[in-house]
Design an enzyme around this catalytic site. Structure first.
Site, short mmCIF file in Angstrom:
data_model
loop_
_atom_site.label_atom_id
_atom_site.label_comp_id
_atom_site.label_asym_id
_atom_site.label_seq_id
_atom_site.Cartn_x
_atom_site.Cartn_y
_atom_site.Cartn_z
N GLN A 49 3.15 0.26 -7.58
CA GLN A 49 1.80 -0.08 -7.11
C GLN A 49 1.79 -1.37 -6.32
OE1 GLN A 49 -0.87 0.00 -10.51
NE2 GLN A 49 -0.44 2.15 -10.93
N HIS A 64 -0.33 -2.49 -11.75
CA HIS A 64 -1.45 -3.39 -12.05
C HIS A 64 -1.31 -4.78 -11.44
CE1 HIS A 64 -2.07 -0.74 -15.88
NE2 HIS A 64 -2.13 -0.07 -14.75
N GLU A 83 -14.12 0.38 -15.52
CA GLU A 83 -15.29 -0.48 -15.77
C GLU A 83 -15.85 -1.10 -14.50
OE1 GLU A 83 -14.18 -3.53 -18.51
OE2 GLU A 83 -13.87 -2.12 -20.18
#
Ligand code: HEC
Length: 480
Positions: free
Chosen positions: A193, A262, A355
């Site tokens: 990522q 992440h 979220e």
């Protein structure tokens, strides 16, 4: 009966036994982790509620009819206590609370899937009018020929910059992308990522020419390749990025093995000119709660990287004093509300539990202690969705959309969308419009779906909306 016909029933019996007996004998972590949630549903629930939750001798769990409440807590209570007089066993003895929570997430996923199959989502073709709730729009390719564009920034004089995850930066002039990428961009880790992430001009760019970048910075630490999100700024001169300065670089000991997951990597300026940026927890939730580490945090610095005295942890020792808020997982969306000035972030949760947060200084957003999600393999993570001293999201998505970039719309072309939040999503491939009133999400609309993973959405100086699809920038303008 041939053995091949016999085998499945024997296997089913074995797993059924394991599921019933193991948790009852010992609630060891090992026992809880065996069997993903779908398997557990098949073993324990499918005989009455149907293999696809569609109902059987017991009610469907895909509709909106609930005998005892359809919110997460009521469903958990139904599973926990059952309705013994009606033939629904109480599962509290066999299933630990976190498995009950995982079952609720699973039921939400199945329900969303069933609804998706019933719903026709718009998949706009080029230049075709699309009706949405408040505006009709048309989608056209603005700039093509890109590979996984991550961010887009408009500059004065009909220019824009676009980053590609693989480490390239392109200048767009009058809607045309330059053939050659801008030279002098730092070396970027692009495995997993990792990549070149955000590009954001200084609020006073017209005067000072500074452009800010977030990227995964490759380094060597103790003989191993590592990387972490780093923030730099530089200026454009004759097709090159020059005068580069580091704005934030974490200590080498907190870099993680290169590639991996992440990174966060979004940047936003507030009206006072402070620079905010995000770093993801690099795949280890413990980092998010550790104030010594820059990972799993939203940070705040002056535009030149100095640390403001009034940062929430500026006066503590042994902490990263740039931290603005913590307990984040992988925040890839960051935006200020154009009217209230409040800071919002969107972050990837685990399976279930993406979220949208209202980010406030010094607050703990809970990861990995509280979450609305479970592990990707369908094993339970925790039943804790709330805790004292930890913030609740404004909203969360179960199942996850894989939320990425966010921005508020401030243009004039779509007056009814003014100040609405636009959200890009990867896995769900959706562009969402979200209305927020008095700190609450009051409305969500999927504007379109299935044109590919969307990494970013932003308004342009012309009032159109620009959306970063896998190989192009698309432009949404009002339908004539
Ligand atoms: C032996 C049959 C049976 C099995 C096995 C069973 N249920 Fe049920 N379940 C029922 C019945 C019957 C009801 C309806 C009770 C009523 O009408 O009040 C019910 C109701 C429910 C409800 C409430 C539905 C509503 O509309 O509010 C939930 C949630 C639920 N079951 C979940 C589960 C889960 C999860 C499992 C597996 C862990 C499971 N059930 C296993 C028979 C069963």
């Amino acid at each position: 009966m041939r053995p091949s016909e016999l085998a499945p029933s024997v296997r089913t019996l074995a797993v059924a036994l394991a599921a019933f007996v193991l948790p009852a004998l010992s609630v060891s972590a090992q026992a809880i982790r065996t069997g993903a949630v779908a398997e557990r549903y098949t073993q324990l629930c499918a005989s009455c509620h149907g293999p696809e939750l569609q109902g059987g001798s017991a009610p469907s769990m895909l509709d909106d009819v609930w005998v005892a409440g359809g919110d997460d807590e009521s469903i958990a209570r139904s599973i926990r206590n059952g309705f013994p007089e009606k033939g629904m066993p109480a599962w509290s003895a066999a299933l630990p609370e976190k498995d009950i929570r995982a079952m609720v997430i699973f039921m939400r996923e199945k329900r969303a899937q069933a609804q998706r199959e019933k719903t026709q989502f718009v998949k706009p073709a080029e230049s075709v009018t699309v009706q949405s709730e408040l505006h009709n729009y048309r989608l056209d390719t603005w700039v093509g020929g890109l590979t996984e564009p991550f961010s887009l920034a408009f500059l004065p004089g009909n220019r824009a910059l676009v980053t590609e995850k693989r480490g390239r930066l392109y200048l767009i002039e009058n809607g045309k992308r330059n053939e050659t990428p801008i030279k002098g961009v730092p070396e970027v880790d692009i495995d997993g990522q990792a990549g070149l992430f955000d590009v954001v001009p200084h609020p006073d760019f017209a005067r000072n020419g500074w452009i800010y970048f977030a990227y995964s910075d490759p380094q060597m630490h103790e003989g191993k390749p590592v990387s972490l999100t780093r923030i730099i700024r530089g200026k454009l001169r004759e097709g090159a990025l020059v005068d580069q300065e580091t704005i934030f670089q974490g200590p080498l000991q907190y870099y993680r093995p290169d590639g991996g997951v992440h990174y966060g990597g979004r940047i936003a300026f507030d009206k006072a000119g402070f620079l905010f940026f995000t770093i993801g927890e690099r795949g280890d939730g413990r980092n998010s709660q550790d104030l010594a580490r820059p990972t799993g945090k939203v940070h705040r610095v002056f535009d030149d990287g100095r640390i403001p005295d009034d940062n929430p942890f500026a006066k503590q020792s042994g902490v990263d004093r740039t931290i603005w808020s913590y307990g984040h997982r992988n925040p890839q969306g960051l935006a200020f509300h154009p009217v209230t000035g409040q800071l919002f972030n969107a972050e990837h949760g685990p399976r279930g539990g993406d979220e949208l947060n209202l980010v406030q200084p010094g607050r703990n957003y809970g990861w990995p202690v509280i979450t609305y999600g479970m592990n990707y393999d369908g094993s339970a993570m925790t039943d804790l969705t709330a805790k004292d001293g930890m913030e609740q999201p404004l909203t969360y998505w179960v199942p996850s959309l894989a939320v990425c970039g966010i921005n508020f719309y401030t243009g004039d072309l779509f007056p009814k969308w003014k100040n609405h939040l636009f959200l890009a999503s990867l896995a769900a491939e959706e562009l969402r419009r979200i209305e927020i009133q008095d700190g609450k999400v009051v409305k969500q609309e999927t504007l379109f779906k299935s044109l590919g993973r969307i990494r970013y959405v932003t308004g342009g100086p012309d009032g159109a909306i620009y959306v970063l699809l896998p190989n192009r920038v698309a432009r949404l303008a009002p339908a004539p």
